[in-house]
Design a protein around this motif. Structure first.
Motif, PDB file in Angstrom:
ATOM      1  N   CYS A  39      -5.501   4.869  -4.300  1.00 19.58           N
ATOM      2  CA  CYS A  39      -5.360   4.037  -5.159  1.00 19.58           C
ATOM      3  C   CYS A  39      -6.627   4.011  -6.208  1.00 19.58           C
ATOM      4  CB  CYS A  39      -4.924   2.684  -5.137  1.00 19.58           C
ATOM      5  SG  CYS A  39      -5.221   1.388  -6.482  1.00 19.58           S
ATOM      6  N   CYS A  42      -8.107   0.089  -6.383  1.00 21.80           N
ATOM      7  CA  CYS A  42      -8.694  -0.659  -5.382  1.00 21.80           C
ATOM      8  C   CYS A  42      -8.861   0.233  -4.079  1.00 21.80           C
ATOM      9  CB  CYS A  42      -7.593  -1.733  -4.936  1.00 21.80           C
ATOM     10  SG  CYS A  42      -6.120  -1.122  -3.940  1.00 21.80           S
ATOM     11  N   CYS A  53       0.443   1.256  -6.123  1.00 21.44           N
ATOM     12  CA  CYS A  53      -0.261   0.968  -4.965  1.00 21.44           C
ATOM     13  C   CYS A  53       0.265  -0.170  -4.115  1.00 21.44           C
ATOM     14  CB  CYS A  53      -1.649   0.356  -5.461  1.00 21.44           C
ATOM     15  SG  CYS A  53      -2.619  -0.425  -4.306  1.00 21.44           S
ATOM     16  N   CYS A  56      -2.351  -3.748  -4.958  1.00 23.67           N
ATOM     17  CA  CYS A  56      -2.844  -4.032  -6.130  1.00 23.67           C
ATOM     18  C   CYS A  56      -1.484  -3.833  -7.423  1.00 23.67           C
ATOM     19  CB  CYS A  56      -4.287  -3.659  -6.678  1.00 23.67           C
ATOM     20  SG  CYS A  56      -4.239  -1.888  -7.265  1.00 23.67           S
TER      21      CYS A  56
HETATM   22 ZN   LIG Z   1      -4.511  -0.545  -5.542  1.00 22.86          ZN
END
Ligand SMILES: [Zn+2]
Length: 143
Positions: A39, A42, A53, A56
């Motif tokens: 990701c 994050c 993801c 997040c």
């Molecule tokens: Zn993420």
């Protein structure tokens, strides 16, 4: 009359887009490479690859090469297999943790002796061509 929305309106589209966006995974497997997705927002590393993801929910990802080096977390021997896998039984399934972090649930190579399996031992995740001609991956001996 008010139509109640259940939240699945976009499901098909998201599902389709996800499949398309991670289809490169199969090409990597065919080339003998193990790739996950990372990701961009994050930094969460995921395997198998996901276009979204889990932490997040961002859909901004990049491909990340994985070493394939794993540590066995747990395993089980399947004697009474579901109909689809009846011909392969008995077989071993393992949960392993990549050196890079993510965990993977996979078949264990038939060449690996089940008496020799120990939690904490090193294994290697490798791509493998399945009996049906499609590509997958399995845990094999690290040596
Ligand atoms: Zn993420």
């Amino acid at each position: 009359m008010e139509v109640r929305r259940l939240g699945f309106e976009k499901f098909g589209w998201i599902s389709y887009a996800s499949q398309t966006r991670v289809s490169k995974f199969t090409e990597y497997l065919e080339a003998g490479k193990i790739y996950g997705t990372k990701c961009v927002e994050c930094g969460l590393l995921q395997f198998p690859p996901r276009a979204h993801c889990l932490r997040c929910l961002s859909n901004n990802f990049e491909w990340a090469a994985l070493s394939g080096d794993c540590t066995l977390v747990t395993f089980t021997k399947v004697e009474a297999a579901p109909a689809t896998f009846k011909e392969q039984a008995p077989y071993l399934l393992g949960l392993a943790e990549f050196a890079e972090g993510p965990k993977v649930f996979a078949w264990i190579d038939k060449a690996v002796e089940d008496e020799g399996l120990r939690v904490g031992m090193k294994l290697k995740l490798q791509s493998s061509k399945l009996a049906n001609g499609q590509w997958g991956y399995m845990l094999t001996s690290s040596t």
